[in-house]
Scaffold this motif. Structure first.
Motif, PDB file in Angstrom:
ATOM      1  N   SER A   9       0.831  -1.206   0.000  1.00 40.99           N
ATOM      2  CA  SER A   9       0.000   0.000   0.000  1.00 40.99           C
ATOM      3  C   SER A   9       0.867   1.258   0.000  1.00 40.99           C
ATOM      4  O   SER A   9       0.589   2.212  -0.729  1.00 40.99           O
ATOM      5  CB  SER A   9      -0.928  -0.011   1.213  1.00 40.99           C
ATOM      6  OG  SER A   9      -1.693   1.165   1.263  1.00 40.99           O
ATOM      7  N   LYS A  12       2.411   1.705  -3.455  1.00 44.06           N
ATOM      8  CA  LYS A  12       1.477   2.212  -4.453  1.00 44.06           C
ATOM      9  C   LYS A  12       1.204   3.700  -4.221  1.00 44.06           C
ATOM     10  O   LYS A  12       1.046   4.457  -5.180  1.00 44.06           O
ATOM     11  CB  LYS A  12       0.167   1.430  -4.413  1.00 44.06           C
ATOM     12  CG  LYS A  12       0.287  -0.063  -4.651  1.00 44.06           C
ATOM     13  CD  LYS A  12       1.151  -0.416  -5.824  1.00 44.06           C
ATOM     14  CE  LYS A  12       0.557   0.012  -7.151  1.00 44.06           C
ATOM     15  NZ  LYS A  12       1.401  -0.431  -8.285  1.00 44.06           N
ATOM     16  N   ASP A 267       0.358   2.205 -13.951  1.00 41.02           N
ATOM     17  CA  ASP A 267       0.450   1.062 -13.038  1.00 41.02           C
ATOM     18  C   ASP A 267      -0.453   1.268 -11.834  1.00 41.02           C
ATOM     19  O   ASP A 267      -1.136   0.341 -11.371  1.00 41.02           O
ATOM     20  CB  ASP A 267       1.902   0.883 -12.596  1.00 41.02           C
ATOM     21  CG  ASP A 267       2.130  -0.436 -11.885  1.00 41.02           C
ATOM     22  OD1 ASP A 267       1.634  -1.466 -12.372  1.00 41.02           O
ATOM     23  OD2 ASP A 267       2.791  -0.433 -10.827  1.00 41.02           O
ATOM     24  N   TRP A 268      -0.482   2.494 -11.319  1.00 39.58           N
ATOM     25  CA  TRP A 268      -1.347   2.794 -10.166  1.00 39.58           C
ATOM     26  C   TRP A 268      -2.825   2.676 -10.556  1.00 39.58           C
ATOM     27  O   TRP A 268      -3.633   2.127  -9.802  1.00 39.58           O
ATOM     28  CB  TRP A 268      -1.042   4.201  -9.663  1.00 39.58           C
ATOM     29  CG  TRP A 268      -1.929   4.632  -8.533  1.00 39.58           C
ATOM     30  CD1 TRP A 268      -1.812   4.308  -7.213  1.00 39.58           C
ATOM     31  CD2 TRP A 268      -3.100   5.460  -8.640  1.00 39.58           C
ATOM     32  NE1 TRP A 268      -2.827   4.886  -6.489  1.00 39.58           N
ATOM     33  CE2 TRP A 268      -3.637   5.603  -7.335  1.00 39.58           C
ATOM     34  CE3 TRP A 268      -3.732   6.111  -9.694  1.00 39.58           C
ATOM     35  CZ2 TRP A 268      -4.770   6.350  -7.076  1.00 39.58           C
ATOM     36  CZ3 TRP A 268      -4.867   6.865  -9.442  1.00 39.58           C
ATOM     37  CH2 TRP A 268      -5.371   6.980  -8.144  1.00 39.58           C
ATOM     38  N   ARG A 270      -4.072   0.815 -12.901  1.00 41.73           N
ATOM     39  CA  ARG A 270      -4.385  -0.601 -13.107  1.00 41.73           C
ATOM     40  C   ARG A 270      -4.786  -1.270 -11.802  1.00 41.73           C
ATOM     41  O   ARG A 270      -5.786  -1.986 -11.736  1.00 41.73           O
ATOM     42  CB  ARG A 270      -3.173  -1.319 -13.701  1.00 41.73           C
ATOM     43  CG  ARG A 270      -3.386  -2.808 -13.955  1.00 41.73           C
ATOM     44  CD  ARG A 270      -2.065  -3.480 -14.219  1.00 41.73           C
ATOM     45  NE  ARG A 270      -1.183  -3.356 -13.054  1.00 41.73           N
ATOM     46  CZ  ARG A 270       0.126  -3.549 -13.103  1.00 41.73           C
ATOM     47  NH1 ARG A 270       0.720  -3.812 -14.247  1.00 41.73           N
ATOM     48  NH2 ARG A 270       0.859  -3.439 -12.003  1.00 41.73           N
ATOM     49  N   ASP A 271      -4.025  -1.020 -10.743  1.00 39.31           N
ATOM     50  CA  ASP A 271      -4.339  -1.643  -9.454  1.00 39.31           C
ATOM     51  C   ASP A 271      -5.553  -1.001  -8.800  1.00 39.31           C
ATOM     52  O   ASP A 271      -6.279  -1.649  -8.051  1.00 39.31           O
ATOM     53  CB  ASP A 271      -3.136  -1.539  -8.512  1.00 39.31           C
ATOM     54  CG  ASP A 271      -1.987  -2.420  -8.956  1.00 39.31           C
ATOM     55  OD1 ASP A 271      -2.240  -3.353  -9.744  1.00 39.31           O
ATOM     56  OD2 ASP A 271      -0.849  -2.169  -8.540  1.00 39.31           O
ATOM     57  N   THR A 272      -5.783   0.289  -9.061  1.00 39.53           N
ATOM     58  CA  THR A 272      -6.914   0.982  -8.454  1.00 39.53           C
ATOM     59  C   THR A 272      -8.233   0.605  -9.121  1.00 39.53           C
ATOM     60  O   THR A 272      -9.243   0.369  -8.445  1.00 39.53           O
ATOM     61  CB  THR A 272      -6.712   2.506  -8.536  1.00 39.53           C
ATOM     62  OG1 THR A 272      -5.492   2.855  -7.877  1.00 39.53           O
ATOM     63  CG2 THR A 272      -7.875   3.236  -7.875  1.00 39.53           C
ATOM     64  N   ASP A 274      -8.799  -2.048 -11.088  1.00 44.35           N
ATOM     65  CA  ASP A 274      -9.021  -3.489 -11.210  1.00 44.35           C
ATOM     66  C   ASP A 274      -8.477  -4.194  -9.966  1.00 44.35           C
ATOM     67  O   ASP A 274      -7.431  -4.814  -9.993  1.00 44.35           O
ATOM     68  CB  ASP A 274      -8.321  -4.026 -12.460  1.00 44.35           C
ATOM     69  CG  ASP A 274      -8.600  -5.503 -12.687  1.00 44.35           C
ATOM     70  OD1 ASP A 274      -9.601  -6.004 -12.138  1.00 44.35           O
ATOM     71  OD2 ASP A 274      -7.829  -6.148 -13.406  1.00 44.35           O
ATOM     72  N   PRO A 275      -9.194  -4.064  -8.822  1.00 43.13           N
ATOM     73  CA  PRO A 275      -8.717  -4.677  -7.583  1.00 43.13           C
ATOM     74  C   PRO A 275      -8.528  -6.179  -7.698  1.00 43.13           C
ATOM     75  O   PRO A 275      -7.675  -6.749  -7.024  1.00 43.13           O
ATOM     76  CB  PRO A 275      -9.831  -4.334  -6.576  1.00 43.13           C
ATOM     77  CG  PRO A 275     -10.578  -3.197  -7.188  1.00 43.13           C
ATOM     78  CD  PRO A 275     -10.495  -3.392  -8.667  1.00 43.13           C
ATOM     79  N   ARG A 278      -4.936  -7.426  -8.555  1.00 38.19           N
ATOM     80  CA  ARG A 278      -3.805  -7.203  -7.669  1.00 38.19           C
ATOM     81  C   ARG A 278      -3.193  -8.518  -7.227  1.00 38.19           C
ATOM     82  O   ARG A 278      -3.855  -9.535  -7.084  1.00 38.19           O
ATOM     83  CB  ARG A 278      -4.222  -6.399  -6.443  1.00 38.19           C
ATOM     84  CG  ARG A 278      -4.711  -5.001  -6.768  1.00 38.19           C
ATOM     85  CD  ARG A 278      -5.184  -4.310  -5.521  1.00 38.19           C
ATOM     86  NE  ARG A 278      -5.723  -2.998  -5.815  1.00 38.19           N
ATOM     87  CZ  ARG A 278      -6.373  -2.251  -4.957  1.00 38.19           C
ATOM     88  NH1 ARG A 278      -6.567  -2.687  -3.724  1.00 38.19           N
ATOM     89  NH2 ARG A 278      -6.835  -1.072  -5.301  1.00 38.19           N
ATOM     90  N   THR A 279      -1.914  -8.470  -6.996  1.00 39.44           N
ATOM     91  CA  THR A 279      -1.207  -9.637  -6.487  1.00 39.44           C
ATOM     92  C   THR A 279      -0.471  -9.256  -5.215  1.00 39.44           C
ATOM     93  O   THR A 279      -0.239  -8.094  -4.925  1.00 39.44           O
ATOM     94  CB  THR A 279      -0.202 -10.159  -7.519  1.00 39.44           C
ATOM     95  OG1 THR A 279       0.726  -9.103  -7.820  1.00 39.44           O
ATOM     96  CG2 THR A 279      -0.907 -10.601  -8.792  1.00 39.44           C
TER      97      THR A 279
END
Length: 281
Positions: A9, A12, A267-268, A270-272, A274-275, A278-279
């Motif tokens: 966290s 990110k 990149d941020w 993508r993770d925000t 599309d939870p 996340r890996t």
């Protein structure tokens, strides 16, 4: 919250902050250049090859014609950002429409769009660029068109794959059962579910298109050499690398920082957006 999750966290958050700062600095300086900096095409033979940080009127030095490097980098950024954003917008509009048609209606339209996409993907980009420039010539507008033509396939394939999975979902079948038109289903139920991945791909492709525009201009296939651009500055400075390194290094660093900022934001996002993707890295 575990230590690994907490560390991820924080990473990110740092990624978002760094990407935002880089983009604000680059975009802000480019916009301010339209009013604050000197004319990037102004020639001053009495100030040829001034080294960086030696004169207050040319803080980043000058090139072989005495043109201010700071003004040219800022002006070239305006061209590169314009190419990046406009070409991506064009690719999104065309690619999303083609992907929606192929994925939703299937059959003949799916085969037509996908075979056309296969032909497009089979063409090496540099061959397409050389052929395109040989036919229509190199210019800012033609560079944007070339990038749109070469990249709409990415959005079409992404959208088609998403639509194929969405069209059989219960809420889509329910909408069809109550008589909602195809246009209404696409607009209200399918498009909102495509925004996340499309926005992420857009962010990454803006960075990619800035690199492509710089590469094409460096090779003489892109923007007119008379217009300040990062790729053009790299091409002009390659013969002065040993005696005036700043002519190429400064625009090269501008490209690096801009692409890095866009990639960090992509990149941020993508993770925000599309939870589920996340890996626990």
């Amino acid at each position: 919250m575990s230590a690994a999750t907490s560390s991820l966290s924080r990473f990110k958050s740092l990624e978002f902050i760094l990407g935002s700062v880089l983009l604000v600095l680059i975009v802000g300086s480019v916009l301010l250049s339209q009013w604050l900096f000197v004319d990037p095409t102004k020639i001053s033979l009495s100030a040829r090859l001034v080294e960086p940080f030696t004169r207050p009127d040319h803080p980043l030095g000058t090139d072989a014609l005495g043109r201010d490097i700071l003004a040219r980098v800022a002006g070239g950024g305006w061209i590169s950002l314009k190419v990046g954003f406009i070409s991506v917008a064009g690719s999104v509009v065309f690619g999303v429409v083609m992907g929606l048609v192929a994925g939703y209606y299937r059959g003949f339209w799916d085969m037509l769009v996908m075979r056309f996409a296969d032909v497009q993907l089979a063409l090496p980009f540099i061959l397409l660029a050389i052929t395109f420039v040989a036919i229509v010539g190199g210019s800012l507008t033609n560079t944007i068109i070339l990038l749109i033509v070469s990249q709409w396939v990415q959005y079409a394939r992404l959208v088609r794959a998403s639509v194929l999975s969405l069209r059989e979902r219960e809420f889509i079948l329910s909408a069809k059962a109550i008589g909602v038109s195809d246009f209404g289903i696409i607009l209200r139920h399918i498009l909102p579910n495509l925004l996340g991945p499309v926005i992420v791909l857009m962010t990454l492709n803006v960075a990619n298109n800035i690199l492509l525009e710089s590469s094409l201009t460096f090779l003489g296939l892109g923007v007119d050499p008379s217009i300040p651009s990062w790729g053009g500055m790299l091409a002009e400075g390659r013969t002065y690398l040993q005696t005036a390194w700043w002519i190429s290094v400064v625009p090269g660093m501008a490209i690096l920082l801009t692409v890095l900022g866009l990639n960090l934001m992509g990149d941020w996002l993508r993770d925000t957006l599309d939870p589920t993707g996340r890996t626990n890295r």
